[in-house]
Design an enzyme around this catalytic site. Structure first.
Site, PDB file in Angstrom:
ATOM      1  N   ARG A 270      -1.287   5.191  14.147  1.00 15.89           N
ATOM      2  CA  ARG A 270      -0.183   4.868  15.087  1.00 15.89           C
ATOM      3  C   ARG A 270      -0.780   4.791  16.470  1.00 15.89           C
ATOM      4  O   ARG A 270      -1.732   5.503  16.766  1.00 15.89           O
ATOM      5  CB  ARG A 270       0.856   5.990  15.137  1.00 15.89           C
TER       6      ARG A 270
ATOM      7  N   LYS B 145       3.647  -6.768  12.130  1.00 14.00           N
ATOM      8  CA  LYS B 145       2.900  -7.069  10.905  1.00 14.00           C
ATOM      9  C   LYS B 145       3.263  -8.441  10.326  1.00 14.00           C
ATOM     10  O   LYS B 145       4.414  -8.730  10.031  1.00 14.00           O
ATOM     11  CB  LYS B 145       3.171  -5.972   9.869  1.00 14.00           C
TER      12      LYS B 145
ATOM     13  N   ARG C 152       0.852  -1.196   0.000  1.00 14.62           N
ATOM     14  CA  ARG C 152       0.000   0.000   0.000  1.00 14.62           C
ATOM     15  C   ARG C 152       0.883   1.239   0.000  1.00 14.62           C
ATOM     16  O   ARG C 152       2.029   1.207   0.404  1.00 14.62           O
ATOM     17  CB  ARG C 152      -0.884   0.022   1.256  1.00 14.62           C
TER      18      ARG C 152
HETATM   19  C1  BTN Z   1       0.601  -3.778   2.344  1.00 13.87           C
HETATM   20  O1  BTN Z   1       0.356  -4.106   3.495  1.00 13.87           O
HETATM   21  O2  BTN Z   1       1.332  -2.820   2.083  1.00 13.87           O
HETATM   22  C2  BTN Z   1      -0.027  -4.575   1.224  1.00 13.87           C
HETATM   23  C3  BTN Z   1       0.809  -5.728   0.808  1.00 13.87           C
HETATM   24  C4  BTN Z   1       0.197  -6.528  -0.324  1.00 13.87           C
HETATM   25  C5  BTN Z   1       1.153  -7.532  -0.904  1.00 13.87           C
HETATM   26  C6  BTN Z   1       0.496  -8.480  -1.846  1.00 13.87           C
HETATM   27  S1  BTN Z   1       1.551  -9.834  -2.244  1.00 13.87           S
HETATM   28  C7  BTN Z   1       0.468 -10.345  -3.494  1.00 13.87           C
HETATM   29  C8  BTN Z   1      -0.037  -9.109  -4.187  1.00 13.87           C
HETATM   30  N1  BTN Z   1       0.866  -8.698  -5.234  1.00 13.87           N
HETATM   31  C9  BTN Z   1       1.451  -7.533  -4.968  1.00 13.87           C
HETATM   32  O3  BTN Z   1       2.290  -6.965  -5.684  1.00 13.87           O
HETATM   33  N2  BTN Z   1       1.021  -7.055  -3.803  1.00 13.87           N
HETATM   34  C10 BTN Z   1       0.045  -7.935  -3.189  1.00 13.87           C
END
Ligand code: BTN
Length: 325
Positions: A322, A186, A121
């Protein structure tokens, strides 16, 4: 990690295990390439998170065994239907699904052994390694438009938490809007992207990443407090088993979401929220824009805070949460 592995890396790794050594000569024979080429290819393994033991005269062995993703095993372990495709190493399962919309129908899942440009994200990177991550995307179509998708990421979090609880991780919790935590570190995240007509029908690509085993290098790279499944199990369940359970939970949650929206999950989400009733700060980049006590979420998945000035509703977007010190 932006570079791609040599074409045979995964195939060669699949011939290795953590108990017996396989000689370079045997591998060269299997793949009809030189021993030098085998050695060169396996030198790349470390970059993708795989430790190889090499002993002169004996050959190669994995430091830790890898439980490889297997579409047929996943299908045999799940109740729901929908295609499952496993690709070895690609840039990102979300990107791939967005670029090949005709190859994936409603309810289908694309997994990658490893992503070279996994996206998180807010423009962040999502790191993964061969055998050390569960990275996949699920395509889910809704008969309505984007306006009714609010709360989708929170509902997805409920499905992930249910699946983790089912495999024994009962300490898995959620953090608004869409992190999955264990003891405030996380473990997993999701990135939901859409395609199609914003007024509906709309297709979503629900990308989920779960840390299975983070290497020391990955932990250093990630500017966040993180955890992985291997920290919480002596023998973690196989990635195939976890994915089968998770796909079942996702299908079940997404069907209800289609009918009833996030309201159907509101109280369950609150019971899973790691910071329920706790003081928090709402941040925009590095600036605190609001402080208050989390009283819950509303039927749209927006965060509800009690502040000295009354109740405030915070929508997900460019803000992050936070814990207030
Ligand atoms: C986050 O918490 O920042 C989101 C992470 C999301 C990762 C997943 S892995 C599978 C899919 N492909 C990606 O490029 N991103 C999501």
């Amino acid at each position: 990690m932006n570079s791609s592995p040599k074409p045979l890396l995964l195939d060669i790794l699949k011939k290795l295990n953590a108990t017996q050594f396989v000689s370079g000569e045997d591998l060269a024979e299997m793949f009809q390439i030189s021993r030098a080429n085998i050695s060169l290819t396996l030198q790349q393994a470390k970059t993708f998170g795989v430790d190889i033991q090499r002993i002169h005269g004996k050959g190669y062995r994995l430091a830790t065994s890898i439980d490889w993703l297997d579409a047929s095993q996943i299908q045999s372990l799940r109740q729901e239907t929908g295609s499952v495709t496993v690709l070895p190493v690609i840039d990102s399962t979300n990107t791939w699904m967005l670029q090949h919309p005709d190859d994936f129908e409603h309810g289908s899942c694309l997994l990658a052994e490893c992503q070279t440009q996994g996206r998180g994200r807010r423009g962040r990177q999502w790191t993964s390694s061969i055998g050390g991550s569960l990275t996949f995307s699920l395509r889910w179509d809704f008969p309505f438009g984007i306006a009714r998708l609010s709360g989708l990421s929170l509902a997805t979090g409920v499905a992930i938490a249910r699946a983790l609880h089912r495999v024994g991780l009962t300490s898995a919790q959620l953090k608004w809007p869409n992190d999955i935590l264990i003891h405030n570190k996380k473990l997993a995240g999701m990135l939901i992207e859409t395609q199609g007509d914003a007024l509906g029908p709309i297709q979503t690509i629900i990308g989920i990443g779960i840390n299975v085993h983070l290497t020391a290098e990955q932990r250093e790279e990630i500017a966040q407090s993180v955890t992985d499944l291997s920290e919480h199990f002596t023998h973690p369940p196989s990635r195939n088993a976890i994915l089968a359970i998770l796909l079942d939970e996702l299908h079940s949650v997404l069907k209800v979401f289609t009918e009833k929206g996030f309201a159907a999950f509101q109280s369950e989400w609150e019971s899973l929220h790691a910071w329920q009733n706790q003081p928090v700060s709402i941040m925009q980049n590095t600036t605190t824009i609001l402080q208050g006590i989390v009283t819950g979420v509303n039927a749209d998945g927006a965060l509800v805070l009690r502040t000295p000035h009354g109740e405030e509703i915070v929508h997900a977007g460019d803000v992050s949460l936070r814990r207030a010190s």
